[in-house]
Scaffold this motif. Structure first.
Motif, PDB file in Angstrom:
ATOM      1  N   GLY A  12      38.064  49.543  41.803  1.00 10.80           N
ATOM      2  CA  GLY A  12      36.426  50.148  41.159  1.00 10.80           C
ATOM      3  C   GLY A  12      36.438  51.506  40.857  1.00 10.80           C
ATOM      4  O   GLY A  12      37.341  52.551  41.060  1.00 10.80           O
TER       5      GLY A  12
ATOM      6  N   LEU B 218      39.079  41.146  42.944  1.00 10.54           N
ATOM      7  CA  LEU B 218      37.397  42.308  43.454  1.00 10.54           C
ATOM      8  C   LEU B 218      37.605  43.710  44.458  1.00 10.54           C
ATOM      9  O   LEU B 218      38.465  43.484  44.976  1.00 10.54           O
ATOM     10  CB  LEU B 218      36.015  41.296  44.112  1.00 10.54           C
ATOM     11  CG  LEU B 218      35.233  40.861  43.666  1.00 10.54           C
ATOM     12  CD1 LEU B 218      34.621  39.119  44.645  1.00 10.54           C
ATOM     13  CD2 LEU B 218      34.724  40.793  42.197  1.00 10.54           C
TER      14      LEU B 218
ATOM     15  N   GLU C 292      26.137  41.653  34.411  1.00 12.58           N
ATOM     16  CA  GLU C 292      27.322  41.430  33.590  1.00 12.58           C
ATOM     17  C   GLU C 292      27.078  41.162  32.263  1.00 12.58           C
ATOM     18  O   GLU C 292      26.081  39.666  32.105  1.00 12.58           O
ATOM     19  CB  GLU C 292      28.960  40.568  34.288  1.00 12.58           C
ATOM     20  CG  GLU C 292      27.967  38.955  34.561  1.00 12.58           C
ATOM     21  CD  GLU C 292      28.288  38.168  35.337  1.00 12.58           C
ATOM     22  OE1 GLU C 292      29.285  37.891  35.129  1.00 12.58           O
ATOM     23  OE2 GLU C 292      27.934  37.797  36.662  1.00 12.58           O
TER      24      GLU C 292
ATOM     25  N   ALA D 187      36.699  41.778  38.183  1.00 12.41           N
ATOM     26  CA  ALA D 187      36.122  40.309  38.609  1.00 12.41           C
ATOM     27  C   ALA D 187      37.036  39.720  39.731  1.00 12.41           C
ATOM     28  O   ALA D 187      36.772  38.687  40.287  1.00 12.41           O
ATOM     29  CB  ALA D 187      36.106  39.111  37.226  1.00 12.41           C
TER      30      ALA D 187
ATOM     31  N   PHE E 276      31.486  37.225  37.090  1.00 14.91           N
ATOM     32  CA  PHE E 276      31.927  38.224  38.134  1.00 14.91           C
ATOM     33  C   PHE E 276      30.317  37.927  39.693  1.00 14.91           C
ATOM     34  O   PHE E 276      30.611  37.999  40.776  1.00 14.91           O
ATOM     35  CB  PHE E 276      31.655  39.531  37.470  1.00 14.91           C
ATOM     36  CG  PHE E 276      31.187  40.951  37.821  1.00 14.91           C
ATOM     37  CD1 PHE E 276      32.067  41.163  38.813  1.00 14.91           C
ATOM     38  CD2 PHE E 276      29.880  41.949  38.438  1.00 14.91           C
ATOM     39  CE1 PHE E 276      32.606  41.927  39.874  1.00 14.91           C
ATOM     40  CE2 PHE E 276      29.859  42.154  39.014  1.00 14.91           C
ATOM     41  CZ  PHE E 276      30.941  43.028  39.508  1.00 14.91           C
TER      42      PHE E 276
ATOM     43  N   PHE F 152      29.916  45.616  35.089  1.00 15.59           N
ATOM     44  CA  PHE F 152      31.227  44.804  35.086  1.00 15.59           C
ATOM     45  C   PHE F 152      31.191  44.991  33.414  1.00 15.59           C
ATOM     46  O   PHE F 152      30.068  43.761  33.021  1.00 15.59           O
ATOM     47  CB  PHE F 152      31.748  42.939  35.663  1.00 15.59           C
ATOM     48  CG  PHE F 152      33.104  42.617  35.503  1.00 15.59           C
ATOM     49  CD1 PHE F 152      34.201  43.144  36.016  1.00 15.59           C
ATOM     50  CD2 PHE F 152      32.985  41.216  34.762  1.00 15.59           C
ATOM     51  CE1 PHE F 152      35.175  42.486  35.946  1.00 15.59           C
ATOM     52  CE2 PHE F 152      33.911  41.018  34.597  1.00 15.59           C
ATOM     53  CZ  PHE F 152      34.972  41.221  34.336  1.00 15.59           C
TER      54      PHE F 152
ATOM     55  N   ASP G  30      31.309  50.741  38.524  1.00 18.98           N
ATOM     56  CA  ASP G  30      31.777  49.634  37.433  1.00 18.98           C
ATOM     57  C   ASP G  30      32.707  48.911  38.068  1.00 18.98           C
ATOM     58  O   ASP G  30      33.692  49.527  38.403  1.00 18.98           O
ATOM     59  CB  ASP G  30      32.770  51.222  36.354  1.00 18.98           C
ATOM     60  CG  ASP G  30      33.722  50.396  35.314  1.00 18.98           C
ATOM     61  OD1 ASP G  30      33.500  48.661  35.123  1.00 18.98           O
ATOM     62  OD2 ASP G  30      34.276  50.439  34.767  1.00 18.98           O
ATOM     63  N   ALA G  31      33.134  48.158  37.636  1.00 19.77           N
ATOM     64  CA  ALA G  31      33.313  47.401  38.625  1.00 19.77           C
ATOM     65  C   ALA G  31      35.410  47.071  38.499  1.00 19.77           C
ATOM     66  O   ALA G  31      36.225  47.193  38.911  1.00 19.77           O
ATOM     67  CB  ALA G  31      33.044  46.015  38.846  1.00 19.77           C
ATOM     68  N   ARG G  32      35.195  47.062  37.366  1.00 26.46           N
ATOM     69  CA  ARG G  32      36.162  46.756  35.985  1.00 26.46           C
ATOM     70  C   ARG G  32      36.671  45.571  36.952  1.00 26.46           C
ATOM     71  O   ARG G  32      37.974  45.271  35.932  1.00 26.46           O
ATOM     72  CB  ARG G  32      37.450  47.579  37.020  1.00 26.46           C
ATOM     73  CG  ARG G  32      37.253  49.562  36.368  1.00 26.46           C
ATOM     74  CD  ARG G  32      38.062  50.310  36.867  1.00 26.46           C
ATOM     75  NE  ARG G  32      38.422  51.384  36.129  1.00 26.46           N
ATOM     76  CZ  ARG G  32      38.543  52.684  36.408  1.00 26.46           C
ATOM     77  NH1 ARG G  32      39.073  52.891  37.938  1.00 26.46           N
ATOM     78  NH2 ARG G  32      38.425  53.855  36.239  1.00 26.46           N
TER      79      ARG G  32
ATOM     80  N   THR H  17      23.746  43.157  40.101  1.00 23.54           N
ATOM     81  CA  THR H  17      24.951  43.179  39.117  1.00 23.54           C
ATOM     82  C   THR H  17      24.285  43.149  37.662  1.00 23.54           C
ATOM     83  O   THR H  17      23.556  41.830  37.727  1.00 23.54           O
ATOM     84  CB  THR H  17      25.697  42.029  39.905  1.00 23.54           C
ATOM     85  OG1 THR H  17      25.437  40.579  39.425  1.00 23.54           O
ATOM     86  CG2 THR H  17      26.241  42.754  40.673  1.00 23.54           C
TER      87      THR H  17
END
Length: 641
Positions: A499, A545, A564, A542, A571, A513, A538-540, A562
Motif C-alpha cells: 500500500g 495484505l 471500505e 486486500a 478487507f 481500501f 491507501d491499502a491498495r 479501516t
C-alpha cells in the motif's frame, strides 16, 4: 378552462380489474396512452426506457387476458416493468421511479402484490414461475403463471435448466419469449399471425392429442417417426423445434405490437390444458418514440430528457468516468501485448469494452448474459496462454462464483477480473450495489484483490493485472466519475501487496481500501482542525495484505480505523485476523467501517453513503468516539511506543 387530459382512457384505469372492464377495441388507445405516460414519467426521472416501450402492448394484453394478481405475472430482469407499474395501482407514484423513498426501477415484492417476484438480474423468471406453478398445484389453486423473458436473458443457462425442468414436470406455466434484439425470428406478418392463432387454438391442440394417442397404438418405431414428422413440420413453419425438445409447446412468432394478433393467441394459451407453453413475441425496443427507435442501444438507460427532442440532461463531467479510464488503460496495455483479450457478458458499453472492441475487434468477446460460461471461457484462454480480462459488474459476477472458485482459483489460472460498479450505485439500488465481491474473492487462496482509490490508481491496477501471470487477480472500481487527478500516460505495475501512505500523523491511523480515500482525507482535515493528526493510508490490496504497513500503523497509533465500501467479512476481516494472529492488538483500538448489514434502497449516492455511515463526518465521529475524552478536547494522546 381546464386543460384536456392527454390520457383520457388511461385516467379511468388504475388497476388491471378496471382494465379488464374495457372493450377489446379500446386496448389500442389505452396502449398508446400508456406509452405516452411512460415516456413522460421517465423523462422526469431517468431510468430504463427502451425495454418498457417495447412491451407496452404486451403488458396491456397480459393484464387484460390474465386475472392478475391471482394469476402471477413475472417479468425477467424487471427493467421493462414501468408500464406494468402504471397499470397496477402505482401511476400516482410513477414519477418517483428510482428516487429516494420512491418506486424501485425493477419489480419488487415489498412494493406491490402485482410484483409476485422481485427481479433486477437476468434469467430468473422461468425458475421462479415454475416454483409458483408447483405451489399452486400443491395447494389446489387453478391460477396461471406467466413468465416474460427477453431473448437476451435466454442466453443464460439457468433459463434452459428451468425450461427442461418445467417440460419434464408437465407444468402449466406459460413463457413469453420477448424477442426484441436478436432477430431470431422470421418476418412477422399476417401468415405467421394466422399460424400462431391456429396452432394455439383448441381444435389444433385436440387434433394433436388425438394424433398422439393414435401414434401410441402404432409400433414403437412408427410412433417415433410420426412424432418426429410432426415436430419437423411445425419447426419448418414456426422455428420452435428447440423449445419442443425441452417439453414446451411452441407458439409464434407473434407481432408484439399488434393487439389484434396478441389477444386471441394469449386467450388461447390461457385456456389451454396441461403442459408448458412458450409464446414467441417479436417486439422492438423503444417502439413508438422516434429518438429511442433510432438509438443504437434503443435508449436502454437514460438520464432525464426532453420529450420533444429526446436530448438527455446529462451533467458535464468534472473527471473521466472510471469505466472509460479502465477501457482506455486496457487498450494501451493490449497495444503492447497481443495476448491480451477481453470478455464481457452482454455489457460491452456498460463495462467500456465497446471501446476495446473498436480497437481490437478480434480480441473482444461478448458471451451474452452467461457469466458462468464467461468465467470458464476465460479460464480456458488463460490455460491456453492468453491474458484474458473479464469485465463484469460486481453483482453480475456473483452468478459465476462457482466457476471463479473451481475453474480459476483452484487451478491458479491468471484470469483478470475487472469489477465495475463496486460499492453503492445510486438509483439502481441494492440489486446492483457491489457489496460482496471483496468478501467472496479475498477468501480464495492465491487471489490478488485490489481496489482503486482514484482514476490514476485504476490505470496502474490495469497494468498490474496485465503483469500477473501466475495467479488470478481482480481490481474493483466504483460507478461514476473519478476525483479529478492528473492521469498517467500509461500504467506502471504496482508492487504486489504493497500500500501507500498519503498523509502522516500520530493520533489515529485511517486505513482505506478503495474509493472512500477522498472522504478519509476530508476526515483527516477535520480532525486536524480539532488538534488530532491522522495518518491516512491507501491499502491498495486486500489480498495479499501489506503486513508491514499494517504493523507500522498498529504500533505507531493508539487507534486504527479501516474504511471500505463492502460488506462485513471483507478487507477489515483480513486486517483483524492478521492483527490477532501477530499479537498486535494489545492496547490498540480498532474500528472497522464497512457497509452495514442491510440492503440499502435506491437514492442519490451521497444519501446512500449517509445511510451506510461512510462519509467524512462518520469517520470523524468514529474516531472521536473511540478516543479518550481528552483527545476530543484537543489533547493528542501520545503515540504508542
Amino acid at each position: 378552462m381546464a386543460e384536456t387530459s392527454k390520457t383520457p382512457l388511461l385516467d379511468t384505469v388504475s388497476s388491471p380489474a378496471e382494465l379488464r372492464g374495457l372493450a377489446p377495441e379500446q386496448l389500442r388507445q389505452l396502449a398508446d396512452e400508456l406509452r405516452a405516460e411512460t415516456i413522460d414519467a421517465v423523462s422526469q426521472t431517468g431510468g430504463h426506457l427502451g425495454a418498457g416501450l417495447g412491451v407496452v402492448e404486451l403488458t396491456t394484453v397480459l393484464h387484460y387476458v390474465f386475472n392478475t394478481p391471482d394469476d402471477k405475472l413475472i417479468f425477467d430482469v424487471g427493467h421493462q416493468c414501468y408500464p406494468h407499474k402504471i397499470l397496477t395501482e402505482r401511476r400516482d407514484r410513477i414519477r418517483t421511479l428510482r428516487q429516494g423513498g420512491g418506486l424501485s426501477g425493477f419489480t419488487k415484492r415489498a412494493e406491490s402484490v402485482y410484483d409476485p417476484f422481485g427481479a433486477a438480474h437476468s434469467s430468473t423468471s422461468i425458475s421462479a414461475g415454475l416454483g409458483f406453478d408447483v405451489a399452486h398445484r400443491m395447494q389446489g389453486q387453478p391460477n396461471r403463471v406467466v413468465a416474460v423473458i427477453g431473448d437476451g436473458a435466454m442466453s443464460a443457462g439457468m433459463a434452459y435448466e428451468a425450461m427442461n425442468n418445467a417440460g419434464s414436470m408437465k407444468s402449466r406455466m406459460i413463457v413469453i419469449l420477448n424477442d426484441n434484439e436478436m432477430s431470431i425470428a422470421p418476418p412477422v406478418g399476417g401468415m405467421s399471425a394466422y399460424l400462431s392463432r391456429l396452432i394455439s387454438g383448441k381444435p389444433y391442440l385436440s387434433i394433436r392429442e388425438v394424433g398422439k394417442k393414435l401414434a401410441e397404438r402404432f409400433p414403437r418405431q412408427l410412433s417415433k417417426m410420426a412424432q418426429r414428422a410432426e415436430e419437423f413440420a411445425r419447426g419448418m413453419l414456426t422455428g420452435g423445434t428447440m423449445f419442443e425438445e425441452l417439453g414446451f409447446y411452441y407458439v409464434g412468432p407473434v407481432d408484439g405490437h399488434n393487439i389484434d394478433h396478441l389477444l386471441p393467441v394469449l386467450e388461447n394459451v390461457r385456456d389451454a390444458g396441461s403442459g408448458p407453453i412458450l409464446v414467441h413475441v417479436v417486439t422492438e425496443k423503444g417502439k413508438g418514440y422516434p429518438p429511442a427507435e433510432q438509438s443504437a442501444d434503443k435508449y436502454h438507460g437514460v438520464a432525464k430528457f426532453d420529450v420533444v427532442t429526446g436530448a438527455q440532461q446529462k451533467g458535464k463531467p468534472n473527471a473521466p468516468a472510471y469505466t472509460k479510464v479502465f477501457a482506455n488503460a486496457l487498450v494501451k496495455e493490449a497495444a503492447k501485448d497481443d495476448r491480451i483479450v477481453a470478455v464481457t457478458a452482454a455489457m460491452p458499453s456498460g463495462t467500456g469494452l465497446d471501446v476495446f472492441g473498436k480497437a481490437f475487434p478480434d480480441r473482444t468477446f461478448d458471451v451474452g448474459i452467461a457469466e458462468q460460461h464467461g468465467v470458464t471461457f476465460c479460464a480456458g484462454m488463460a490455460a491456453g496462454g492468453l491474458k484474458p480480462f473479464a469485465a463484469i459488474y460486481s453483482t453480475f459476477l456473483q452468478r459465476g462464483y462457482d466457476q471463479v472458485v473451481h475453474d480459476v482459483a483452484i487451478q491458479r489460472l491468471p484470469v483478470r477480473f475487472a469489477i465495475d460498479r463496486a460499492g453503492l450505485v445510486g438509483a439502481d439500488g441494492p440489486t446492483h450495489a457491489g457489496a460482496f465481491d471483496v468478501t467472496y474473492l479475498a477468501t480464495l487462496p492465491g487471489f490478488v484483490v485490489m481496489a482503486s482509490a482514484d482514476e490514476a490508481e485504476l490505470v496502474h491496477m490495469v497494468a498490474t493485472a496485465a503483469a500477473i501471470d501466475d495467479r488470478p487477480s481482480a481490481f474493483r472500481y466504483p460507478r461514476g466519475e473519478g476525483v479529478g487527478l492528473e492521469m498517467p500516460e500509461e500504467g506502471t505495475p504496482l508492487e504486489i501487496g504493497k500500500g501507500r501512505i498519503v498523509r502522516e500523523g500520530n493520533a489515529v491511523a485511517i486505513l482505506s481500501f478503495g474509493g472512500r480515500l477522498q472522504e478519509c482525507m476530508k476526515a483527516a482535515e477535520d480532525l486536524a482542525a480539532r488538534g488530532l493528526s491522522a495518518t491516512v493510508a491507501d491499502a491498495r490490496f486486500a489480498k495479499p495484505l501489506d503486513t508491514d504497513l499494517i504493523t507500522r500503523l498498529a504500533r505507531e497509533h493508539p487507534l486504527l480505523v479501516t474504511i471500505e465500501e463492502g460488506a462485513v467479512g471483507g478487507f477489515a476481516s483480513h486486517v483483524l485476523h492478521f492483527l490477532a494472529q501477530n499479537d498486535l492488538t494489545d492496547g490498540l483500538k480498532v474500528r472497522p467501517m464497512c457497509l452495514p448489514d442491510i440492503f440499502i434502497d435506491q437514492d442519490k449516492p451521497e444519501k446512500m453513503y449517509d445511510v451506510a455511515g461512510l462519509n467524512a463526518q462518520h469517520i470523524v465521529a468514529t474516531v472521536l468516539g473511540a478516543l479518550d475524552v481528552d483527545a476530543r478536547d484537543g489533547t493528542v494522546k501520545p503515540a504508542r511506543a
